[in-house]
Design a protein around this motif. Sequence first.
Motif, PDB file in Angstrom:
ATOM      1  N   UNK A   1     -10.526   4.006   2.801  1.00 52.50           N
ATOM      2  CA  UNK A   1     -11.008   3.307   1.618  1.00 52.50           C
ATOM      3  C   UNK A   1     -11.112   1.828   1.954  1.00 52.50           C
ATOM      4  N   UNK A   2     -12.308   1.283   1.845  1.00 52.19           N
ATOM      5  CA  UNK A   2     -12.534  -0.132   2.153  1.00 52.19           C
ATOM      6  C   UNK A   2     -12.793  -0.902   0.867  1.00 52.19           C
ATOM      7  N   UNK A   3     -12.116  -2.038   0.743  1.00 47.36           N
ATOM      8  CA  UNK A   3     -12.261  -2.902  -0.425  1.00 47.36           C
ATOM      9  C   UNK A   3     -12.780  -4.252   0.063  1.00 47.36           C
ATOM     10  N   UNK A   4     -13.912  -4.679  -0.474  1.00 53.12           N
ATOM     11  CA  UNK A   4     -14.515  -5.946  -0.076  1.00 53.12           C
ATOM     12  C   UNK A   4     -14.461  -6.916  -1.253  1.00 53.12           C
ATOM     13  N   UNK A   5     -13.944  -8.104  -1.008  1.00 55.10           N
ATOM     14  CA  UNK A   5     -13.853  -9.119  -2.062  1.00 55.10           C
ATOM     15  C   UNK A   5     -13.653 -10.493  -1.435  1.00 55.10           C
ATOM     16  N   UNK A   6     -13.810 -11.524  -2.244  1.00 54.53           N
ATOM     17  CA  UNK A   6     -13.750 -12.900  -1.762  1.00 54.53           C
ATOM     18  C   UNK A   6     -12.306 -13.397  -1.707  1.00 54.53           C
ATOM     19  N   UNK A   7     -12.126 -14.548  -1.073  1.00 49.87           N
ATOM     20  CA  UNK A   7     -10.804 -15.204  -1.057  1.00 49.87           C
ATOM     21  C   UNK A   7     -10.336 -15.478  -2.474  1.00 49.87           C
ATOM     22  N   UNK A   8     -11.214 -15.978  -3.308  1.00 48.95           N
ATOM     23  CA  UNK A   8     -10.851 -16.282  -4.689  1.00 48.95           C
ATOM     24  C   UNK A   8     -10.406 -15.025  -5.417  1.00 48.95           C
ATOM     25  N   UNK A   9     -11.157 -13.939  -5.285  1.00 46.45           N
ATOM     26  CA  UNK A   9     -10.839 -12.704  -6.007  1.00 46.45           C
ATOM     27  C   UNK A   9      -9.508 -12.110  -5.555  1.00 46.45           C
ATOM     28  N   UNK A  10      -9.273 -12.044  -4.260  1.00 48.87           N
ATOM     29  CA  UNK A  10      -8.054 -11.397  -3.780  1.00 48.87           C
ATOM     30  C   UNK A  10      -6.820 -12.255  -4.062  1.00 48.87           C
ATOM     31  N   UNK A  11      -6.954 -13.579  -3.974  1.00 51.38           N
ATOM     32  CA  UNK A  11      -5.788 -14.418  -4.243  1.00 51.38           C
ATOM     33  C   UNK A  11      -5.481 -14.496  -5.735  1.00 51.38           C
ATOM     34  N   UNK A  12      -6.501 -14.472  -6.578  1.00 52.81           N
ATOM     35  CA  UNK A  12      -6.243 -14.439  -8.021  1.00 52.81           C
ATOM     36  C   UNK A  12      -5.514 -13.147  -8.393  1.00 52.81           C
ATOM     37  N   UNK A  13      -5.960 -12.041  -7.807  1.00 51.04           N
ATOM     38  CA  UNK A  13      -5.309 -10.753  -8.085  1.00 51.04           C
ATOM     39  C   UNK A  13      -3.885 -10.747  -7.526  1.00 51.04           C
ATOM     40  N   UNK A  14      -3.708 -11.254  -6.299  1.00 50.01           N
ATOM     41  CA  UNK A  14      -2.383 -11.254  -5.673  1.00 50.01           C
ATOM     42  C   UNK A  14      -1.427 -12.220  -6.362  1.00 50.01           C
TER      43      UNK A  14
ATOM     44  N   UNK B   1     -12.358   6.046  -1.670  1.00 52.26           N
ATOM     45  CA  UNK B   1     -11.696   6.576  -2.857  1.00 52.26           C
ATOM     46  C   UNK B   1     -11.444   5.459  -3.869  1.00 52.26           C
ATOM     47  N   UNK B   2     -12.180   5.494  -4.965  1.00 58.37           N
ATOM     48  CA  UNK B   2     -12.061   4.463  -5.999  1.00 58.37           C
ATOM     49  C   UNK B   2     -10.652   4.428  -6.586  1.00 58.37           C
ATOM     50  N   UNK B   3     -10.044   5.596  -6.778  1.00 58.10           N
ATOM     51  CA  UNK B   3      -8.698   5.648  -7.364  1.00 58.10           C
ATOM     52  C   UNK B   3      -7.680   4.972  -6.444  1.00 58.10           C
ATOM     53  N   UNK B   4      -7.782   5.222  -5.140  1.00 57.52           N
ATOM     54  CA  UNK B   4      -6.892   4.567  -4.187  1.00 57.52           C
ATOM     55  C   UNK B   4      -7.067   3.056  -4.261  1.00 57.52           C
ATOM     56  N   UNK B   5      -8.295   2.589  -4.307  1.00 57.73           N
ATOM     57  CA  UNK B   5      -8.571   1.155  -4.375  1.00 57.73           C
ATOM     58  C   UNK B   5      -7.947   0.530  -5.612  1.00 57.73           C
ATOM     59  N   UNK B   6      -8.103   1.181  -6.751  1.00 58.75           N
ATOM     60  CA  UNK B   6      -7.563   0.648  -8.006  1.00 58.75           C
ATOM     61  C   UNK B   6      -6.042   0.586  -7.949  1.00 58.75           C
ATOM     62  N   UNK B   7      -5.413   1.634  -7.430  1.00 59.90           N
ATOM     63  CA  UNK B   7      -3.949   1.642  -7.327  1.00 59.90           C
ATOM     64  C   UNK B   7      -3.446   0.524  -6.427  1.00 59.90           C
ATOM     65  N   UNK B   8      -4.140   0.294  -5.332  1.00 53.70           N
ATOM     66  CA  UNK B   8      -3.734  -0.785  -4.426  1.00 53.70           C
ATOM     67  C   UNK B   8      -3.925  -2.146  -5.078  1.00 53.70           C
ATOM     68  N   UNK B   9      -5.059  -2.354  -5.713  1.00 49.84           N
ATOM     69  CA  UNK B   9      -5.321  -3.634  -6.363  1.00 49.84           C
ATOM     70  C   UNK B   9      -4.345  -3.899  -7.506  1.00 49.84           C
TER      71      UNK B   9
ATOM     72  N   UNK C   1       0.826  -1.211   0.000  1.00 47.55           N
ATOM     73  CA  UNK C   1       0.000   0.000   0.000  1.00 47.55           C
ATOM     74  C   UNK C   1       0.858   1.257   0.000  1.00 47.55           C
ATOM     75  N   UNK C   2       1.828   1.329   0.909  1.00 42.41           N
ATOM     76  CA  UNK C   2       2.597   2.566   1.084  1.00 42.41           C
ATOM     77  C   UNK C   2       3.673   2.754   0.019  1.00 42.41           C
ATOM     78  N   UNK C   3       4.347   1.676  -0.344  1.00 47.58           N
ATOM     79  CA  UNK C   3       5.483   1.804  -1.266  1.00 47.58           C
ATOM     80  C   UNK C   3       5.103   1.482  -2.712  1.00 47.58           C
ATOM     81  N   UNK C   4       4.568   0.282  -2.927  1.00 41.49           N
ATOM     82  CA  UNK C   4       4.297  -0.151  -4.305  1.00 41.49           C
ATOM     83  C   UNK C   4       3.138   0.623  -4.935  1.00 41.49           C
ATOM     84  N   UNK C   5       2.061   0.811  -4.175  1.00 43.74           N
ATOM     85  CA  UNK C   5       0.920   1.561  -4.712  1.00 43.74           C
ATOM     86  C   UNK C   5       1.129   3.064  -4.579  1.00 43.74           C
TER      87      UNK C   5
END
Length: 284
Positions: free
Chosen positions: A240-253, A269-277, A184-188
């Motif tokens: 900014x809160x992001x809600x998603x399933x185990x499948x969704x977050x692990x596929x993305x990660x 903040x949608x932009x913050x969420x997108x940058x983190x994801x 979150x802090x460095x990569x995003x």
Amino acid sequence: MPLHPAAPHDLPGLVQAYCQTVQAVIDIGRSCSDRDFDKPTVYDGWTVKDQVSHVVGVEQWLSGSPLPRVPVPDYRHVRTERDRARESMVELRRRMIGSKVVDELEGVLAKRMMQLDDPELTLETEVKGVGGPAPAGEVLRERIMDVWTHEQDMRQALGRPGGLDAPGAAIFMDTLCTELPRLVARDAGIDPGNIVIFDITGPVVGRAGVRVEVAEDGSPLGTPLFTGTVHEHPEDGQVTSITLSTDAITRRAAGRGSLGDIHYTVQGDEEVAVRVLQALPITH
């Protein structure tokens, strides 16, 4: 909020999780027809059988076998020498029928379990790892994550969901939560004053958060929330809160697909969420 089910951290728990994860790949392979083995997976250039071949090759190398010496064509997905070394394990088995590759994995698992059952082995014992010698606990976690990720690749290609509440899933999620402050802090590159919260709805359920602050050297610093020790109240920042399933977050990660391939909801903040994801992948 701790993950549920919790990830094992002791040596017997990690060894058991490793065995279960590799056995899951074997079990899926045993249920595959020749046509199933030939189905393409989300991992560029690899079929279901190639996924099994990769797991066999890495585990065989870790057990002490040399890397295979086979010519590797200039496939589009082979970009580095490390890619080429990994691909050699798959190329060696490209003409084998899938059931024989699964047989090989079963034999390799038995050999690996004999090594891991060594009574002298501890979490800190230095053993062979993909990136070089490392503590056994670290190597086991890395191997469980990698094999479980490829298991999910196979399941997705075959349309056979499962394993999302297995120890491999919990270990993947536990590792990701540990990496979140840096991501979150460095990569995003999220600005100080922001708070990012992940609500994971399951089957591995949990909540992880990061408050972005300023370190002494002026660089952004991610501080974990919900650890049971400090910084438990996220109200004093832009949340900014992001809600998603185990499948969704692990596929993305795992770097599988794009943001458009997973379902998530955002409050804040949608932009913050997108940058983190976008910065979320910790393996591939």
